[in-house]
Scaffold this motif. Sequence first.
Motif, PDB file in Angstrom:
ATOM      1  N   MET A  78      -2.391  10.323   1.961  1.00 36.13           N
ATOM      2  CA  MET A  78      -2.312  10.128   3.411  1.00 36.13           C
ATOM      3  C   MET A  78      -1.991   8.672   3.711  1.00 36.13           C
ATOM      4  O   MET A  78      -2.698   7.772   3.271  1.00 36.13           O
ATOM      5  CB  MET A  78      -3.645  10.501   4.065  1.00 36.13           C
ATOM      6  CG  MET A  78      -4.159  11.864   3.644  1.00 36.13           C
ATOM      7  SD  MET A  78      -5.709  12.280   4.469  1.00 36.13           S
ATOM      8  CE  MET A  78      -5.093  13.085   5.931  1.00 36.13           C
ATOM      9  N   ASP A  79      -0.917   8.459   4.479  1.00 36.28           N
ATOM     10  CA  ASP A  79      -0.508   7.100   4.816  1.00 36.28           C
ATOM     11  C   ASP A  79      -0.818   6.832   6.283  1.00 36.28           C
ATOM     12  O   ASP A  79      -0.110   7.316   7.165  1.00 36.28           O
ATOM     13  CB  ASP A  79       0.979   6.914   4.531  1.00 36.28           C
ATOM     14  CG  ASP A  79       1.363   5.435   4.515  1.00 36.28           C
ATOM     15  OD1 ASP A  79       0.541   4.607   4.941  1.00 36.28           O
ATOM     16  OD2 ASP A  79       2.487   5.136   4.072  1.00 36.28           O
ATOM     17  N   GLU A  80      -1.870   6.091   6.535  1.00 34.97           N
ATOM     18  CA  GLU A  80      -2.307   5.790   7.899  1.00 34.97           C
ATOM     19  C   GLU A  80      -2.265   7.020   8.801  1.00 34.97           C
ATOM     20  O   GLU A  80      -1.627   6.999   9.858  1.00 34.97           O
ATOM     21  CB  GLU A  80      -1.446   4.668   8.498  1.00 34.97           C
ATOM     22  CG  GLU A  80      -1.509   3.415   7.658  1.00 34.97           C
ATOM     23  CD  GLU A  80      -0.929   2.208   8.377  1.00 34.97           C
ATOM     24  OE1 GLU A  80      -1.074   2.144   9.608  1.00 34.97           O
ATOM     25  OE2 GLU A  80      -0.361   1.338   7.711  1.00 34.97           O
ATOM     26  N   PRO A  81      -2.952   8.073   8.384  1.00 38.39           N
ATOM     27  CA  PRO A  81      -2.804   9.335   9.123  1.00 38.39           C
ATOM     28  C   PRO A  81      -3.403   9.270  10.525  1.00 38.39           C
ATOM     29  O   PRO A  81      -3.011  10.027  11.393  1.00 38.39           O
ATOM     30  CB  PRO A  81      -3.570  10.340   8.258  1.00 38.39           C
ATOM     31  CG  PRO A  81      -4.572   9.521   7.523  1.00 38.39           C
ATOM     32  CD  PRO A  81      -3.922   8.183   7.291  1.00 38.39           C
ATOM     33  N   LYS A 123       0.818  -1.216   0.000  1.00 38.61           N
ATOM     34  CA  LYS A 123       0.000   0.000   0.000  1.00 38.61           C
ATOM     35  C   LYS A 123       0.852   1.267   0.000  1.00 38.61           C
ATOM     36  O   LYS A 123       0.661   2.169  -0.824  1.00 38.61           O
ATOM     37  CB  LYS A 123      -0.904   0.027   1.247  1.00 38.61           C
ATOM     38  CG  LYS A 123      -1.745  -1.207   1.437  1.00 38.61           C
ATOM     39  CD  LYS A 123      -2.606  -1.112   2.685  1.00 38.61           C
ATOM     40  CE  LYS A 123      -1.829  -1.047   3.996  1.00 38.61           C
ATOM     41  NZ  LYS A 123      -1.149  -2.302   4.356  1.00 38.61           N
ATOM     42  N   THR A 124       1.784   1.308   0.950  1.00 39.87           N
ATOM     43  CA  THR A 124       2.626   2.500   1.070  1.00 39.87           C
ATOM     44  C   THR A 124       3.446   2.713  -0.199  1.00 39.87           C
ATOM     45  O   THR A 124       3.576   3.828  -0.694  1.00 39.87           O
ATOM     46  CB  THR A 124       3.545   2.362   2.299  1.00 39.87           C
ATOM     47  OG1 THR A 124       2.741   2.342   3.469  1.00 39.87           O
ATOM     48  CG2 THR A 124       4.527   3.510   2.383  1.00 39.87           C
ATOM     49  N   THR A 125       3.979   1.620  -0.717  1.00 34.56           N
ATOM     50  CA  THR A 125       4.777   1.728  -1.942  1.00 34.56           C
ATOM     51  C   THR A 125       3.935   2.288  -3.091  1.00 34.56           C
ATOM     52  O   THR A 125       4.390   3.180  -3.822  1.00 34.56           O
ATOM     53  CB  THR A 125       5.350   0.351  -2.317  1.00 34.56           C
ATOM     54  OG1 THR A 125       6.030  -0.191  -1.176  1.00 34.56           O
ATOM     55  CG2 THR A 125       6.303   0.464  -3.472  1.00 34.56           C
TER      56      THR A 125
HETATM   57 MG   LIG Z   1       2.562   1.205   4.967  1.00 34.16          MG
END
Ligand SMILES: [Mg+2]
Lengths: 312, 246
Positions: A159-162, A40-42
């Motif tokens: 937004m990454d797991e904000p 996901k983050t990638t």
């Molecule tokens: Mg991640």
Amino acid sequence: MIEIEHLSKFFDETCVVDDVSMTIPGGALAVIVGTSGSGKTTLLRMINRLVEPSSGRILIDGKDISAIPPHELRRQIGYAIQGHGLFPHRTVGQNIATVPHLLGWDAAKVSARVEELLDLFQLDAAEFRDRYPSQLSGGQQQRVGVARALAAAPKLLLMDEPFGALDPIIRARAQEDLRQIQQRLGTTIVLVTHDMNEAIHLGDRIAVMDRAKLLQYDTPQEIVIRPATEFVGELLGSGERPFRLLSLQPLRPYIEPGEAPGAALDVDASLRDALEEALWSGRAAVPVRDGAGKTLGRVTLATAIRQAARPQ
Amino acid sequence: MKIGALSRLAVLILLGVFLARPDWFGWLFTPLTRNGQAAIYTQNSLLNLTLNHLAIVAAATLAGSIVAIGLAVLVTRPAGREFLPLSRTLANAGQTFPPVAVLALAVPVLGFGAAPTLLALFLYGLLPIFENALAGLASVSPDVQEAARGTGMTDGQRLLRVELPLALPTILAGIRISAIISMGTATIGSTVAASTLGETIIAGLINSNLAFVAQGALVVGALAIIVNTSLFAIERHFSRYRRDQR
Ligand SMILES: [Mg+2]
Ligand SMILES: Nc1ncnc2c1ncn2[C@@H]1O[C@H](COP(=O)(O)OP(=O)(O)OP(=O)(O)O)[C@@H](O)[C@H]1O
């Protein structure tokens, strides 16, 4: 609009994002959800070129982003991460002003913008502007992180797991704020989470990832009703599916005329709220009122139960 | 904080008065003399020796800071990472080589005077600054680095606006340590005719005059205290964001 076309990423030999294609309409809030390590983050970081794809491409409003210098691209895109990443040596005001400064806004405009954002996130400017991040609570830091991401009024926000580090009450409020801000500003948002509740609550579209692959990309309704694979179903939690389905349905269409005893529900609540309220208080129906407190009618337990069944 | 500043001021005033009018303090040093030796060193003015001493230390520390910080920045960039072990070895070698040996080796090339002393102090002071700069740059959290890139800072902007300011307190600590070491080490420069406070100490040793030795040592000690506490105050100023936690 963001068009992701056959995007793949390899780290050494390992495929971390495998041939992902999806289109996020302008103004939509897309949520990427999946287990830890699913990529996901990638995927998110390829949208602002913090990671360069191994193959495939991304178009933003029709423009291939590989043609835009990374630092210029990133100034057009808001980016908020878990753990906020505030600059510890800069005050709240200076942190929020980061991108406007890089873009060369004049001081008066920057200052006005900082005030506006602090106001938007319910932080008193006189009190918070000159504090250092170490002098804020975790929830306040998080809000400042999002405020910084929004400072230059980007059309796109990543937004990454904000909300990962927030307690449930603050998280619910932050999610509500985000929803409102998005509707008010028309920002396109791509948000990563591994919390399916958050995905269903916030997303216009949900992308489910597992082991580098995009399994399903659809509206929350479709995901709940017709999960594409067993894994998606598992992620939803089979016991919770009727409740998730109800939580997606607003009360308004199901209000019928008539009386009901006890406390009233707000018309903005969902059928799930009505079900819970009716079950918990032992009522067969609950009254519904509008924002001004005027009673609009009632919603019955039977209606809620009928709507919880999987549509045929 | 307040008491620190006050005692710093007191040491500074005392030192100033002593350097301006050393003869006022003759009574203090007379007990250390024998057979009617002079109590106060007058071959050269103590004030001049002190200023020269400070100038040499300042020049060596400045040069050392520029080189060590530059090197640390270089080897923490992606392009320079492979030079990290090599530069570590070099800085370590600078420290293991005793300054006296550097002086002995440098005199035939550079001649007598300040130059070999400068070289010895410069080499000796590199390591603390370099290691602290590396530690400071490495201490910038990945979250903060990521945020700096994510907001669209260029590599240069990231270095100047985020990495160096965050590493600054640690770098300053390295410079402080280096300057303090040099302050004491500079006295040996006088063995190769550099004009430093070592001159009074050597004169005292040659003439068996403890008063001269004490004068040199006390001035060097006072300078070290003043420099140490001042630089420490600057460090605290640049790390104030870490304090005042609620
Ligand atoms: Mg991640
Ligand atoms: N720079 C990198 N070099 C090598 N492997 C990496 C790199 N970045 C990520 N990976 C690997 O890629 C995979 C996907 O990582 P990613 O961070 O995208 O997962 P994620 O879905 O965001 O997980 P989480 O929910 O835990 O944050 C992981 O196995 C990770 O170890």
